[in-house]
Scaffold this motif. Sequence first.
Motif, PDB file in Angstrom:
ATOM      1  N   SER A 141       0.846  -1.200   0.000  1.00 22.61           N
ATOM      2  CA  SER A 141       0.000   0.000   0.000  1.00 22.61           C
ATOM      3  C   SER A 141       0.875   1.241   0.000  1.00 22.61           C
ATOM      4  O   SER A 141       1.948   1.257   0.594  1.00 22.61           O
ATOM      5  N   LEU A 142       0.371   2.295  -0.626  1.00 22.07           N
ATOM      6  CA  LEU A 142       1.149   3.521  -0.751  1.00 22.07           C
ATOM      7  C   LEU A 142       0.467   4.675  -0.035  1.00 22.07           C
ATOM      8  O   LEU A 142      -0.754   4.732   0.044  1.00 22.07           O
ATOM      9  N   ARG A 143       1.300   5.593   0.487  1.00 24.33           N
ATOM     10  CA  ARG A 143       0.796   6.808   1.125  1.00 24.33           C
ATOM     11  C   ARG A 143       0.555   7.855   0.042  1.00 24.33           C
ATOM     12  O   ARG A 143       1.267   7.908  -0.957  1.00 24.33           O
ATOM     13  N   MET A 144      -0.431   8.673   0.277  1.00 22.81           N
ATOM     14  CA  MET A 144      -0.721   9.745  -0.664  1.00 22.81           C
ATOM     15  C   MET A 144      -0.336  11.074  -0.020  1.00 22.81           C
ATOM     16  O   MET A 144      -0.539  11.237   1.167  1.00 22.81           O
ATOM     17  N   PRO A 145       0.177  12.024  -0.671  1.00 23.47           N
ATOM     18  CA  PRO A 145       0.449  12.133  -2.108  1.00 23.47           C
ATOM     19  C   PRO A 145       1.850  11.687  -2.507  1.00 23.47           C
ATOM     20  O   PRO A 145       2.202  11.715  -3.679  1.00 23.47           O
TER      21      PRO A 145
END
Length: 182
Positions: A130-134
Amino acid sequence: MPGFNSLVLEEQRYLKWRALDWLEQVLMILCGVAITGFSVLVMCDVVTRTIGHPWLWLQEATMTFFIYGIFIGVGAATRRNDHLYLAVLAESLTGNTRLFFELFNRLVVLGVAFCMIYFGYLNFLDGFKSLRMPSMTPLSSFYAAIPLCGLLVAIFTIEQMVNGWKNGFVGTLHTDEKRKAL
């Protein structure tokens, strides 16, 4: 104690190794950096949103300071014996009964530390999905704080158990004297 170790508490010195004083000093500095960074970034976030030009990355940076500040603080609190545990019960006892409860309390804390290390590491590995935004960085950058905290808590708990077993858990300043001083 002036100089480099000025942030290291001399309270309960009989439960501490001088070899780990540098680590307590570094953790206290990092806690100060984290709380300062968190506070400044929250203020900047409020100001930039108020003037109508929000910086989206501020929330992510604020969350990073907050998370690492908490987990590093847990490690520092363990070294300083400031964390919550069944201290009142143990402090009211003497002899082998006190030794049993002090060791039992620390064994429970050590068990939690090992769970944080193991399950925190699994969570860290899973965070690469999973990736953090932005920023698009993996959530593992947050999750790394959990096993790090567990490792710190384990080291400091083992330190206290070994020194408590060797030196006893009662220091030179007894609990009643501390309460009178307050």
